[in-house]
Design a protein around this motif. Structure first.
Motif, PDB file in Angstrom:
ATOM      1  N   HIS A 155      34.973  33.640  39.072  1.00 57.32           N
ATOM      2  CA  HIS A 155      36.373  33.555  38.644  1.00 57.32           C
ATOM      3  C   HIS A 155      37.285  32.988  39.740  1.00 57.32           C
ATOM      4  O   HIS A 155      38.496  32.888  39.541  1.00 57.32           O
ATOM      5  CB  HIS A 155      36.880  34.939  38.233  1.00 57.32           C
ATOM      6  N   ILE A 211      32.568  43.087  36.440  1.00 55.70           N
ATOM      7  CA  ILE A 211      32.690  41.751  35.842  1.00 55.70           C
ATOM      8  C   ILE A 211      31.779  40.780  36.587  1.00 55.70           C
ATOM      9  O   ILE A 211      31.445  40.978  37.761  1.00 55.70           O
ATOM     10  CB  ILE A 211      34.143  41.244  35.898  1.00 55.70           C
ATOM     11  N   VAL A 251      40.474  37.062  32.974  1.00 56.72           N
ATOM     12  CA  VAL A 251      40.481  37.432  34.395  1.00 56.72           C
ATOM     13  C   VAL A 251      41.263  36.415  35.205  1.00 56.72           C
ATOM     14  O   VAL A 251      42.123  36.769  36.034  1.00 56.72           O
ATOM     15  CB  VAL A 251      39.039  37.567  34.929  1.00 56.72           C
ATOM     16  N   GLU A 279      37.293  43.189  40.695  1.00 59.26           N
ATOM     17  CA  GLU A 279      35.841  43.264  40.842  1.00 59.26           C
ATOM     18  C   GLU A 279      35.389  44.641  41.324  1.00 59.26           C
ATOM     19  O   GLU A 279      34.314  45.117  40.942  1.00 59.26           O
ATOM     20  CB  GLU A 279      35.362  42.186  41.813  1.00 59.26           C
TER      21      GLU A 279
END
Length: 442
Positions: A226, A222, A168, A217
Motif C-alpha cells: 500500500h 492487512i 487503505v 498495519e
C-alpha cells in the motif's frame, strides 16, 4: 515599515492618495492619473486572484472605456505595466504583487464590480470607488487552515480512488494530504517563501502517509503493497490553476503572462516531485502500481461520479471558492472527469484525447450554467478539470529520472505533457464555441 527586523521587499501602495480627494465629483470628471490609478488597481486585484491576462486586460479595458481613456497593458504573472491616455495627457504606471495565489471568492466580487461599473461606478467619486475596493481587498481566505487541510484530505482521498487506490490508500492519503495542506496554509498565512511552503508540506504529507500506514498495519492484519499511495497524499500541491491559465494565455498570444505562469507551475512541480523523491529514498518507498480493486463497470462508474464530485469540491474549497461555486464546479467536474475515464476504459481512447474531450465538456457545461448563475467562468471551469492534471505521471517521471531509469521516465513525462497540453486546449475550444468575444483577437 520594519517589523521584527525584517525589511519588506514590496512597499505598500496608498491608493487613497490617488483618488483626487473629491467626494462629490464623479470619477468620469477626474484627471487621467486618478482614472489610471483606479484602472490599475482593479487590474492588479484581479491578477492577485489567479485569473489570466486576457480577463485582467478585458476588465481594465471595460473600465477605461467608461472613463473615456484608452488603456494599453503588458501583464505578467505578478506585474502590470500599463499606459492610459485621453488624447491630451498620458499616464504610465508599473504595478507589482508581493505574491500570487488563487482566490475565486474575491474574483467573483471583482467581476461583479466591473459589470456594475457602467451603471453604478461611473456616478461615484474616486474616493468612493477605492473605498469599495478596500472592502473587496479585505476578502482573504474564507476557510481556516484546518478546513483547508480537510478539503485537501477529501480531494486527495478521492484522487487516490480515481487513480486506482483502495480504502487503505485512500485513508492514508486523507491523513497525509490533510496534514500537508494544513501546514502549507499555516506557512502561507505567515508569508513564508514558496520553496519553504512546498518542501515542508510535501515532506509532511509523505511522512504522515507512511506513519498512518504503519499504524494500520500494526492494528489490522492487512497485506503489504500500500506504500504506492503516498504519491496521492502530495497531489494537493499540483499547480493546476497556473498550468491551465498559462495555456489559455498562450492561446490568446499573451506570451509574457503565459510563459511566466508556466514557469511558476513548473517550479512548483519540480520542487514538489524532487522533495517526494527524496522522501521516498529516506522512507524506502517506490511508486509501483495499485492493486486491482475488482469492481464491476457499473459500480466503478457510480464511484467515479461520487469521488470526482468530492475531489473537485475539495480543490474548489482550496481555491477559496464559496460553497455555491464549489458545488457548481463539482457537478461539472463529476460529469466531465467520469466521461474522461470511461472514454479511456471503454472506448480505448488515448489519455490525452480523453482529457481534451473532458475539458471541452467541462467548458461547455460551464457556459450553460454560468448564464444562469452569473459566476466567473474561470472559477468553475479550472477547478472542474484540475483533478485531470496528471500529478501521478509527473511524479513517476521525476522519480525514475532520479533513479537514472530514463527509459521508464520518458513515457510518463511525455504522457503527462500531452495531457497537460490537452486540458487548456479543451477549455479554449469550448470558449471559442460559446464566446464571441474570445474567438477574436480583439
Amino acid at each position: 515599515m520594519v517589523k521584527d527586523n525584517i525589511i519588506p521587499n514590496h512597499m505598500d501602495i496608498y491608493w487613497h492618495d490617488y483618488t483626487g480627494h473629491v467626494k462629490d465629483k464623479p470619477i468620469t470628471e477626474a484627471s487621467v492619473p486618478v482614472k489610471a490609478a483606479l484602472i490599475g488597481r482593479v487590474g492588479l486585484m484581479l491578477l492577485s486572484c489567479g485569473t489570466g491576462a486576457w480577463r485582467v486586460r478585458s476588465s481594465m479595458n471595460a473600465i477605461s472605456e467608461q472613463l473615456g481613456v484608452t488603456c494599453t497593458s503588458s501583464i505578467g504573472l505578478m506585474t502590470i505595466v500599463y499606459t492610459c491616455f485621453d488624447g491630451h495627457k498620458t499616464f504610465t504606471n508599473s504595478l507589482c504583487l508581493n505574491n500570487t495565489g488563487v482566490n475565486t471568492s474575491k474574483l467573483d466580487r471583482l467581476e461583479r464590480f466591473v459589470k456594475k461599473f457602467p451603471t453604478e461606478g461611473v456616478h461615484k467619486s474616486g474616493e468612493q470607488l477605492h473605498q469599495e475596493l478596500d472592502e473587496i481587498e479585505k476578502i482573504r481566505g474564507l476557510y481556516t487552515p484546518a478546513k483547508l487541510g480537510l478539503a485537501a484530505a477529501f480531494a486527495c482521498a478521492a484522487f487516490t480512488f480515481l487513480l486506482g487506490g483502495g480504502p487503505v490508500e485512500m485513508l492514508c492519503a486523507f491523513i497525509g494530504a490533510g496534514a500537508g495542506n494544513f501546514l502549507r496554509s499555516k506557512l502561507i498565512g505567515k508569508h513564508y517563501t514558496l520553496y519553504l511552503c512546498v518542501v515542508s508540506s510535501v515532506a509532511l504529507a509523505c511522512l504522515a502517509y507512511v506513519a498512518s500506514l504503519r499504524l494500520i498495519e500494526l492494528a489490522f492484519p492487512i497485506a503489504g503493497g500500500h506504500e504506492v499511495g503516498y504519491i496521492c497524499a502530495m497531489l494537493f500541491i499540483i499547480p493546476g490553476f497556473p498550468f491551465i491559465t498559462s495555456g489559455i494565455d498562450l492561446a490568446k498570444l499573451d506570451m509574457r503572462s503565459g510563459l511566466e505562469r508556466l514557469a511558476y507551475a513548473v517550479i512548483i512541480v519540480v520542487i514538489s516531485t524532487i522533495t517526494a523523491w527524496v522522501m521516498a529514498l529516506i522512507l524506502n518507498l517506490s511508486p509501483g502500481a495499485f492493486a486491482d480493486l475488482g469492481l464491476s463497470p457499473a459500480l466503478l462508474f457510480v464511484l467515479r461520479l461520487i469521488t470526482s464530485f468530492v475531489g473537485v469540491f475539495g480543490f474548489s474549497i482550496m481555491f477559496n471558492s464559496p460553497v455555491s461555486i464549489a458545488a457548481s464546479a463539482a457537478v461539472i467536474g463529476a460529469i466531465a472527469n467520469t466521461l474522461r475515464l470511461e472514454l479511456v476504459d471503454l472506448a480505448g481512447l488515448p489519455a490525452a484525447v480523453a482529457a481534451f474531450i473532458g475539458a471541452l465538456t467541462a467548458g461547455l457545461l460551464a457556459s450553460l450554467l454560468m448564464k444562469k448563475l452569473g459566476y466567473p467562468r474561470i472559477s468553475v471551469t479550472v477547478p472542474s478539470i484540475v483533478i485531470m492534471v496528471p500529478g501521478l505521471y509527473l511524479y513517476r517521471a521525476v522519480y525514475n529520472m532520479g533513479e537514472m531509469s530514463l527509459t521508464l521516465s520518458a513515457p510518463w513525462l511525455v504522457s503527462a505533457l500531452m495531457i497537460i497540453m490537452a486540458l487548456p486546449l479543451g477549455l479554449i475550444a469550448a470558449r471559442i464555441i460559446t464566446d464571441k468575444a474570445f474567438r477574436h483577437c480583439t
